[in-house]
Scaffold this motif. Structure first.
Motif, PDB file in Angstrom:
ATOM      1  N   MET A   1       0.839  -1.199   0.000  1.00  0.00           N
ATOM      2  CA  MET A   1       0.000   0.000   0.000  1.00  0.00           C
ATOM      3  C   MET A   1       0.876   1.251   0.000  1.00  0.00           C
ATOM      4  O   MET A   1       1.944   1.273   0.601  1.00  0.00           O
ATOM      5  CB  MET A   1      -0.930  -0.017   1.213  1.00  0.00           C
ATOM      6  CG  MET A   1      -2.049  -1.068   1.112  1.00  0.00           C
ATOM      7  SD  MET A   1      -3.132  -1.155   2.555  1.00  0.00           S
ATOM      8  CE  MET A   1      -2.655  -2.756   3.212  1.00  0.00           C
ATOM      9  N   LYS A   2       0.389   2.291  -0.669  1.00  0.00           N
ATOM     10  CA  LYS A   2       1.124   3.537  -0.783  1.00  0.00           C
ATOM     11  C   LYS A   2       0.504   4.604   0.120  1.00  0.00           C
ATOM     12  O   LYS A   2      -0.654   4.490   0.531  1.00  0.00           O
ATOM     13  CB  LYS A   2       1.131   4.018  -2.236  1.00  0.00           C
ATOM     14  CG  LYS A   2       1.853   3.087  -3.201  1.00  0.00           C
ATOM     15  CD  LYS A   2       1.826   3.650  -4.618  1.00  0.00           C
ATOM     16  CE  LYS A   2       2.560   2.748  -5.586  1.00  0.00           C
ATOM     17  NZ  LYS A   2       2.549   3.310  -6.970  1.00  0.00           N
ATOM     18  N   LEU A   3       1.283   5.668   0.392  1.00  0.00           N
ATOM     19  CA  LEU A   3       0.848   6.720   1.295  1.00  0.00           C
ATOM     20  C   LEU A   3       0.656   8.036   0.542  1.00  0.00           C
ATOM     21  O   LEU A   3       1.477   8.412  -0.293  1.00  0.00           O
ATOM     22  CB  LEU A   3       1.886   6.934   2.403  1.00  0.00           C
ATOM     23  CG  LEU A   3       2.312   5.710   3.205  1.00  0.00           C
ATOM     24  CD1 LEU A   3       3.220   6.134   4.355  1.00  0.00           C
ATOM     25  CD2 LEU A   3       1.115   4.933   3.733  1.00  0.00           C
ATOM     26  N   SER A   4      -0.431   8.723   0.875  1.00  0.00           N
ATOM     27  CA  SER A   4      -0.713  10.031   0.283  1.00  0.00           C
ATOM     28  C   SER A   4      -1.161  10.992   1.366  1.00  0.00           C
ATOM     29  O   SER A   4      -1.374  10.618   2.521  1.00  0.00           O
ATOM     30  CB  SER A   4      -1.787   9.917  -0.810  1.00  0.00           C
ATOM     31  OG  SER A   4      -3.002   9.424  -0.278  1.00  0.00           O
ATOM     32  N   SER A 249      -6.476  -8.305   4.013  1.00  0.00           N
ATOM     33  CA  SER A 249      -7.284  -9.511   3.799  1.00  0.00           C
ATOM     34  C   SER A 249      -8.275  -9.323   2.659  1.00  0.00           C
ATOM     35  O   SER A 249      -8.651 -10.291   1.986  1.00  0.00           O
ATOM     36  CB  SER A 249      -8.041  -9.883   5.078  1.00  0.00           C
ATOM     37  OG  SER A 249      -9.156  -9.019   5.294  1.00  0.00           O
ATOM     38  N   ALA A 250      -8.697  -8.057   2.440  1.00  0.00           N
ATOM     39  CA  ALA A 250      -9.634  -7.756   1.354  1.00  0.00           C
ATOM     40  C   ALA A 250      -8.927  -7.587   0.014  1.00  0.00           C
ATOM     41  O   ALA A 250      -9.578  -7.331  -1.002  1.00  0.00           O
ATOM     42  CB  ALA A 250     -10.423  -6.489   1.695  1.00  0.00           C
ATOM     43  N   GLY A 251      -7.594  -7.699   0.015  1.00  0.00           N
ATOM     44  CA  GLY A 251      -6.840  -7.576  -1.219  1.00  0.00           C
ATOM     45  C   GLY A 251      -6.592  -6.148  -1.650  1.00  0.00           C
ATOM     46  O   GLY A 251      -6.218  -5.890  -2.799  1.00  0.00           O
ATOM     47  N   TYR A 252      -6.769  -5.189  -0.718  1.00  0.00           N
ATOM     48  CA  TYR A 252      -6.574  -3.780  -1.070  1.00  0.00           C
ATOM     49  C   TYR A 252      -5.085  -3.466  -1.153  1.00  0.00           C
ATOM     50  O   TYR A 252      -4.315  -3.785  -0.235  1.00  0.00           O
ATOM     51  CB  TYR A 252      -7.228  -2.876  -0.032  1.00  0.00           C
ATOM     52  CG  TYR A 252      -7.082  -1.397  -0.343  1.00  0.00           C
ATOM     53  CD1 TYR A 252      -7.831  -0.806  -1.350  1.00  0.00           C
ATOM     54  CD2 TYR A 252      -6.189  -0.595   0.373  1.00  0.00           C
ATOM     55  CE1 TYR A 252      -7.702   0.546  -1.643  1.00  0.00           C
ATOM     56  CE2 TYR A 252      -6.059   0.754   0.085  1.00  0.00           C
ATOM     57  CZ  TYR A 252      -6.816   1.318  -0.931  1.00  0.00           C
ATOM     58  OH  TYR A 252      -6.684   2.658  -1.214  1.00  0.00           O
ATOM     59  N   ASP A 253      -4.682  -2.821  -2.225  1.00  0.00           N
ATOM     60  CA  ASP A 253      -3.280  -2.468  -2.405  1.00  0.00           C
ATOM     61  C   ASP A 253      -3.150  -1.044  -2.931  1.00  0.00           C
ATOM     62  O   ASP A 253      -2.203  -0.714  -3.641  1.00  0.00           O
ATOM     63  CB  ASP A 253      -2.596  -3.449  -3.361  1.00  0.00           C
ATOM     64  CG  ASP A 253      -1.074  -3.346  -3.314  1.00  0.00           C
ATOM     65  OD1 ASP A 253      -0.540  -3.033  -2.231  1.00  0.00           O
ATOM     66  OD2 ASP A 253      -0.432  -3.562  -4.362  1.00  0.00           O
ATOM     67  N   GLY A 254      -4.113  -0.194  -2.576  1.00  0.00           N
ATOM     68  CA  GLY A 254      -4.116   1.173  -3.064  1.00  0.00           C
ATOM     69  C   GLY A 254      -3.478   2.129  -2.080  1.00  0.00           C
ATOM     70  O   GLY A 254      -2.605   1.765  -1.289  1.00  0.00           O
ATOM     71  N   TYR A 255      -3.941   3.367  -2.118  1.00  0.00           N
ATOM     72  CA  TYR A 255      -3.380   4.432  -1.289  1.00  0.00           C
ATOM     73  C   TYR A 255      -4.068   4.526   0.070  1.00  0.00           C
ATOM     74  O   TYR A 255      -5.264   4.216   0.217  1.00  0.00           O
ATOM     75  CB  TYR A 255      -3.523   5.772  -1.997  1.00  0.00           C
ATOM     76  CG  TYR A 255      -2.364   6.114  -2.914  1.00  0.00           C
ATOM     77  CD1 TYR A 255      -1.288   6.845  -2.430  1.00  0.00           C
ATOM     78  CD2 TYR A 255      -2.362   5.715  -4.244  1.00  0.00           C
ATOM     79  CE1 TYR A 255      -0.227   7.188  -3.263  1.00  0.00           C
ATOM     80  CE2 TYR A 255      -1.305   6.058  -5.087  1.00  0.00           C
ATOM     81  CZ  TYR A 255      -0.241   6.793  -4.582  1.00  0.00           C
ATOM     82  OH  TYR A 255       0.811   7.119  -5.410  1.00  0.00           O
ATOM     83  N   LEU A 256      -3.289   4.984   1.056  1.00  0.00           N
ATOM     84  CA  LEU A 256      -3.772   5.332   2.388  1.00  0.00           C
ATOM     85  C   LEU A 256      -3.496   6.821   2.561  1.00  0.00           C
ATOM     86  O   LEU A 256      -2.337   7.233   2.653  1.00  0.00           O
ATOM     87  CB  LEU A 256      -3.042   4.531   3.463  1.00  0.00           C
ATOM     88  CG  LEU A 256      -3.025   3.007   3.274  1.00  0.00           C
ATOM     89  CD1 LEU A 256      -2.019   2.368   4.232  1.00  0.00           C
ATOM     90  CD2 LEU A 256      -4.416   2.431   3.486  1.00  0.00           C
ATOM     91  N   GLY A 257      -4.536   7.641   2.569  1.00  0.00           N
ATOM     92  CA  GLY A 257      -4.355   9.091   2.571  1.00  0.00           C
ATOM     93  C   GLY A 257      -4.573   9.709   3.936  1.00  0.00           C
ATOM     94  O   GLY A 257      -5.652   9.576   4.521  1.00  0.00           O
ATOM     95  N   VAL A 258      -3.563  10.407   4.456  1.00  0.00           N
ATOM     96  CA  VAL A 258      -3.699  11.027   5.768  1.00  0.00           C
ATOM     97  C   VAL A 258      -4.657  12.215   5.704  1.00  0.00           C
ATOM     98  O   VAL A 258      -4.605  13.032   4.792  1.00  0.00           O
ATOM     99  CB  VAL A 258      -2.324  11.451   6.335  1.00  0.00           C
ATOM    100  CG1 VAL A 258      -1.668  12.517   5.491  1.00  0.00           C
ATOM    101  CG2 VAL A 258      -2.468  11.935   7.780  1.00  0.00           C
ATOM    102  N   GLU A 259      -5.545  12.266   6.702  1.00  0.00           N
ATOM    103  CA  GLU A 259      -6.535  13.350   6.816  1.00  0.00           C
ATOM    104  C   GLU A 259      -6.754  13.644   8.301  1.00  0.00           C
ATOM    105  O   GLU A 259      -7.882  13.674   8.777  1.00  0.00           O
ATOM    106  CB  GLU A 259      -7.840  12.948   6.117  1.00  0.00           C
ATOM    107  CG  GLU A 259      -8.751  14.124   5.833  1.00  0.00           C
ATOM    108  CD  GLU A 259     -10.141  13.711   5.387  1.00  0.00           C
ATOM    109  OE1 GLU A 259     -10.845  14.551   4.828  1.00  0.00           O
ATOM    110  OE2 GLU A 259     -10.533  12.552   5.614  1.00  0.00           O
ATOM    111  N   ASP A 260      -5.673  13.858   9.023  1.00  0.00           N
ATOM    112  CA  ASP A 260      -5.702  14.031  10.475  1.00  0.00           C
ATOM    113  C   ASP A 260      -6.144  15.449  10.832  1.00  0.00           C
ATOM    114  O   ASP A 260      -5.475  16.425  10.506  1.00  0.00           O
ATOM    115  CB  ASP A 260      -4.299  13.748  11.030  1.00  0.00           C
ATOM    116  CG  ASP A 260      -4.242  13.744  12.546  1.00  0.00           C
ATOM    117  OD1 ASP A 260      -4.866  14.617  13.170  1.00  0.00           O
ATOM    118  OD2 ASP A 260      -3.566  12.869  13.106  1.00  0.00           O
ATOM    119  N   PHE A 261      -7.281  15.565  11.534  1.00  0.00           N
ATOM    120  CA  PHE A 261      -7.806  16.861  11.941  1.00  0.00           C
ATOM    121  C   PHE A 261      -7.612  17.132  13.435  1.00  0.00           C
ATOM    122  O   PHE A 261      -8.236  18.033  13.986  1.00  0.00           O
ATOM    123  CB  PHE A 261      -9.297  16.955  11.613  1.00  0.00           C
ATOM    124  CG  PHE A 261      -9.604  16.957  10.135  1.00  0.00           C
ATOM    125  CD1 PHE A 261      -8.955  17.817   9.271  1.00  0.00           C
ATOM    126  CD2 PHE A 261     -10.547  16.085   9.619  1.00  0.00           C
ATOM    127  CE1 PHE A 261      -9.235  17.821   7.917  1.00  0.00           C
ATOM    128  CE2 PHE A 261     -10.844  16.071   8.261  1.00  0.00           C
ATOM    129  CZ  PHE A 261     -10.180  16.946   7.410  1.00  0.00           C
TER     130      PHE A 261
END
Length: 285
Positions: A1-4, A249-261
């Motif tokens: 997974m990648k980070l954005s 487990s769901a096979g997700y390999d996309g982006y994880l985008g930070v949105e910390d408020f």
């Protein structure tokens, strides 16, 4: 997974400063906030939703859009998303955003769903939303940009289940879901893995933030009231190690985008802390 990073959370940085900070933190992509700043707010201290310096104005011309392409590309980052606030579910407004996303080369945009405040029946709002999304799907095909609805409190899609009910009639190549567990602490909590299994091919992106509950003022009858609020990623109710395991487990390999408020960290520090925390958790899976 990648980070954005979604640029809403770095309101005090210029776009150039964000791109450099994202590169230094080891992130992979940027989701650019797409929202105008009214003149009367521009003298305010920078903030998430008012005077946000790290945004693309919807009135931007092609030269300004190219500036954001160049800023992102020159720092070795992917221009992942254009993220507007299409809460009116207006197709003309949505097409304007899609045209800009296409020029930027963005893979996706966030589209709208009706809000819910007990004043209009859910079924009426649902019918309005599916009519809107049918038009959105056709435009997504035309512009080659995927359109996502977000699991978001105070809308008719606060949970994965209700988001799936909205999108399941459309082609997941064009319409998807932005899965936001932090929002689902405020409203819409379901077992995260179950929701991910339900979404299946509609799962298109993930936002990372956290939230908690605290006691507030007593009600008029003397009973205790509670309210939800934003927490730093590692300190709220969402168990991010478990959610990342569920995503895997769901096979997700996309982006994880930070949105910390939470406001706990300065913008540049937030990106570094986020990258360290999430990459650390991913290494443990």
């Amino acid at each position: 997974m990648k980070l954005s990073v979604f640029s809403v959370v770095t309101p005090d940085l210029t776009p150039e400063e964000l791109a450099v900070a994202a590169k230094e933190a080891g992130l992979d992509g940027i989701e650019w906030r797409y929202k105008e700043t009214p003149e009367e707010l521009k003298n305010e201290k920078p903030s998430f939703w008012r005077n946000n310096l790290c945004s693309i104005d919807p009135g931007a011309d092609d030269a300004e859009l190219e500036r954001f392409v160049r800023i992102t590309r020159d720092n070795g980052l992917e221009l992942l998303s254009l993220t507007p606030y299409l809460n009116a579910c207006d197709l003309d407004e949505t097409e304007h955003a899609l045209k800009a996303a296409s020029k930027l080369g963005a893979k996706m945009i966030r589209v709208g769903v009706p809000g819910y405040n007990r004043k209009q029946h859910y079924n009426e709002l649902f019918d309005r939303a599916v009519t809107y999304l049918a038009g959105v799907e056709e435009m997504a095909k035309q512009y080659g940009v995927k359109c996502l609805i977000e699991t978001h409190h105070m809308t008719i899609a606060p949970s994965a289940g209700l988001a799936h009910r909205l999108v399941s009639r459309y082609n997941p190549d064009h319409i998807g879901v932005l899965f936001d567990p932090g929002n689902m602490i405020h409203e819409g909590y379901e077992n995260f893995r179950m929701g991910l299994e339900l979404l299946g091919p509609y799962l298109a992106h993930v936002h990372i933030k956290n939230a908690g509950y605290k006691k507030s003022e007593l009600r008029s009858n003397g009973s205790q009231a509670w309210t939800s609020y934003w927490e730093p990623i590692a300190e709220g109710i969402v168990d991010w190690k478990q959610v990342l395991t569920d995503l895997q487990s769901a096979g997700y390999d996309g982006y994880l985008g930070v949105e910390d408020f939470s406001g706990k960290y300065e913008s540049k520090e937030l990106l570094k802390v986020y990258a360290q925390q999430i990459r650390g958790l991913l290494a443990e899976l």
